[in-house]
Design an enzyme around this catalytic site. Structure first.
Site, PDB file in Angstrom:
ATOM      1  N   HIS A  97       0.815  -1.215   0.000  1.00 41.55           N
ATOM      2  CA  HIS A  97       0.000   0.000   0.000  1.00 41.55           C
ATOM      3  C   HIS A  97       0.850   1.268   0.000  1.00 41.55           C
ATOM      4  O   HIS A  97       2.054   1.259   0.289  1.00 41.55           O
ATOM      5  CB  HIS A  97      -0.964   0.007   1.194  1.00 41.55           C
ATOM      6  CG  HIS A  97      -0.293   0.074   2.541  1.00 41.55           C
ATOM      7  ND1 HIS A  97       0.018   1.265   3.165  1.00 41.55           N
ATOM      8  CD2 HIS A  97       0.100  -0.906   3.400  1.00 41.55           C
ATOM      9  CE1 HIS A  97       0.570   1.015   4.347  1.00 41.55           C
ATOM     10  NE2 HIS A  97       0.639  -0.292   4.507  1.00 41.55           N
TER      11      HIS A  97
ATOM     12  N   CYS B  55       2.503  -5.014   6.983  1.00 42.34           N
ATOM     13  CA  CYS B  55       2.220  -4.783   5.574  1.00 42.34           C
ATOM     14  C   CYS B  55       3.399  -4.076   4.904  1.00 42.34           C
ATOM     15  O   CYS B  55       4.275  -3.524   5.568  1.00 42.34           O
ATOM     16  CB  CYS B  55       0.941  -3.979   5.405  1.00 42.34           C
ATOM     17  SG  CYS B  55      -0.561  -4.922   5.772  1.00 42.34           S
TER      18      CYS B  55
END
Length: 537
Positions: free
Chosen positions: A429, A448
């Site tokens: 992301h 992440c």
């Protein structure tokens, strides 16, 4: 008795034919000897379900110990492979090559031959699986290694082997990708370095820079020359040539290429060849764990390198910096493979439960209006006001709300996330915290993978399905609304961890063991009997 040498083994293998002919004298005797051989095979294979099934299905017929040229070729191919296991960084004692040779020399009866038959199959199966998919089980080493190793059915090895050209089959077992071949060459080079004294004395001090001179600079010069980053020189000063050599070293070790030998650079320069060899052996084992088709187009995220790449036909076509999970047990990024299915533009951040109760709940207990950019959502999916909530009554177990952050430029996920749905809730992301990408070591996230150039990454992904990838992306972005944009073709994503890696030109590079996982793998390999070659005793 033949001597225990390679040539002796081959001569004895050939001599088995004469022994079998001797066993076959007379019809009644022959039947009894065949029965004795089969009984011995059945007994020896009984404790191994796959072997027992293979031999039962074949009527206990031999695949190694007959007098045919095919059986001779199989024995020669197996012993040639076992004689070469150290080149793959595998423990030679595990396959008992000398013990097998001794069993061959000691054959005196059909029952002896039956036991040898099964012993050869056992060694073959152990070697085949180890060299193709690895010696170790990743999940037993570190719980962050979620890698699912592509194990082949053990019986299928035997079935395929008897239908193949023996030598070619054995050569096909190790990973066939260029990286594995280059790591094997790097292993030989490091073993040579170790056998010839290594890279010399380590460099003293904590910082050396252009313009310095003295004994520490000479030690640095000698070390860089020995490692191949600098041509031989008599200089005693930190001159332009040494600055360039330091920059080359830094680039090859994932360091800031400022040409200054600071503390971090000197630490890496002083790592000895034995430790580098350990990293190469670990990398070879890891290559065996990922010995599967990676995809004509795939995404390659190396956690230790802090990069994310798009690879097309074995060539890197896009590369960007990344931030990975911080080095704490509940934040380290896991290693696994999956398939990217879509991207979400203007994403909502659904705060993971662990972050909500461990980080935000304590803040809201101290100040109900803390983290005011986040919305509380009740069990009916409704946004609720904090005004009437007594946060002191809640703890990690009974906190009844979800926490969400609506789409915005300040959203923790930035303006786009890339989804490959998985049980670990890991994805790639954007991020508003752009400053972290300037750092040398970038382990800061909750697990992440944050991308430095997420828009460009999106354009590269979409270029395969539209003539105007940038226009398509920004058409959805400018709405400000959360939008899912599907990829027409799923793309394999491989989150890997390599501290030793090579370039297409064959140059060997290293990265820091940021989570300590490779140290754990080396310890496990050492316990399994893997030893460093080239070490002077």
């Amino acid at each position: 008795m033949l001597p225990l040498t390679r040539s002796g083994i081959v001569r004895y293998i050939c001599a088995i034919s004469a022994l079998l002919i001797t066993f076959s004298a007379g019809a009644g005797t022959a039947r009894a000897e065949v029965t004795a051989f089969k009984q011995a095979v059945a007994e020896a294979a009984a404790l191994d379900r796959d072997l027992a099934e293979f031999y039962r299905e074949s009527g206990y017929a031999p695949i190694w110990t007959d007098e045919t040229p095919q059986h001779l070729a199989r024995r020669k191919a197996l012993f040639a492979a076992l004689d070469n296991v150290s080149s793959h960084g595998l423990p030679s004692a595990r396959y008992n090559e000398d013990g097998l040779a001794q069993m061959l020399r000691d054959v005196r009866s059909p029952r002896d031959l039956g036991r040898v038959e099964v012993a050869l199959s056992e060694a073959f199966l152990a070697y085949a699986r180890d060299v193709q998919t690895g010696l170790l089980t990743p999940s037993k080493i570190d719980d962050g290694i979620k890698r699912e190793v592509p194990l082949r059915d053990r019986k299928s090895y035997l079935t395929a082997f008897v239908q193949s050209t023996p030598g070619a089959f054995m050569r096909s077992l190790p990973p066939q990708n260029p990286e594995y071949a280059r790591l094997m060459k790097a292993k030989l080079k490091l073993e040579y370095q170790l056998a010839h004294g290594g890279w010399g004395a380590t460099v003293p001090g904590t910082k050396l820079e252009p313009g310095d001179s003295g004994t520490a600079v000479v030690a640095l010069r000698n070390r860089l020359v020995a490692m191949g980053y600098m041509s031989r020189s008599a200089t005693r000063s930190y001159d332009a040539a040494m600055t360039q050599a330091v920059q080359k070293f830094q680039a090859a070790h994932g360091l800031e290429t400022d040409g200054v030998a600071g503390g971090g650079t000197l630490t890496e320069i002083n790592v000895g060849p034995e430790k580098r060899l350990e990293s190469v052996l670990v990398a070879m084992e890891r290559e065996r764990w990922t010995n599967f088709e990676r995809g004509k187009r795939h995404i390659w995220v190396n956690l230790t390198d802090f990069t994310a790449k798009i690879v097309d036909d074995n060539k890197v076509t896009f590369r960007t910096r990344s931030v990975v999970g911080a080095n704490s047990h509940d934040r380290r990024s896991p290693e696994f493979s999956d398939e990217m299915e879509h991207m979400v533009i203007n994403p909502t951040w659904n705060v993971p439960r662990s972050i909500a109760v461990k980080e935000y709940l304590p803040m809201m207990k101290r100040n109900p209006n803390a983290a005011g950019h986040l919305n509380l959502i009740n069990s009916r999916g409704q946004s609720v006001s904090r005004a009437n909530i007594d946060f002191s009554q809640y703890n990690e177990r009974n906190f009844p709300f979800d926490i969400k952050q609506p789409p915005s430029r300040s959203n923790a996920l930035g303006l786009v996330k890339f989804m490959f749905p998985n049980r670990y809730n890991i994805y790639l992301h954007d991020t508003p915290a752009k400053n972290l990408f300037a750092r040398e070591t970038r382990a800061y996230s909750h697990g992440c993978i944050r991308l430095h150039e997420p828009f460009e990454f999106a354009y590269a992904l979409l270029a395969k399905q539209t003539d105007d990838p940038k226009g398509l992306f920004h058409k959805h972005l400018k709405t400000g609304r959360e939008t899912q944009l599907n990829l027409e073709q799923k793309i394999p994503v491989h989150i890997i961890y390599r501290t030793a890696l090579t370039t297409a030109k064959g140059d060997l590079e290293f990265r820091r063991d940021v989570y300590g996982r490779d140290a754990e793998i080396w310890n496990a390999l050492e316990r399994a009997g893997v030893a460093l070659g080239g070490v002077r005793g």
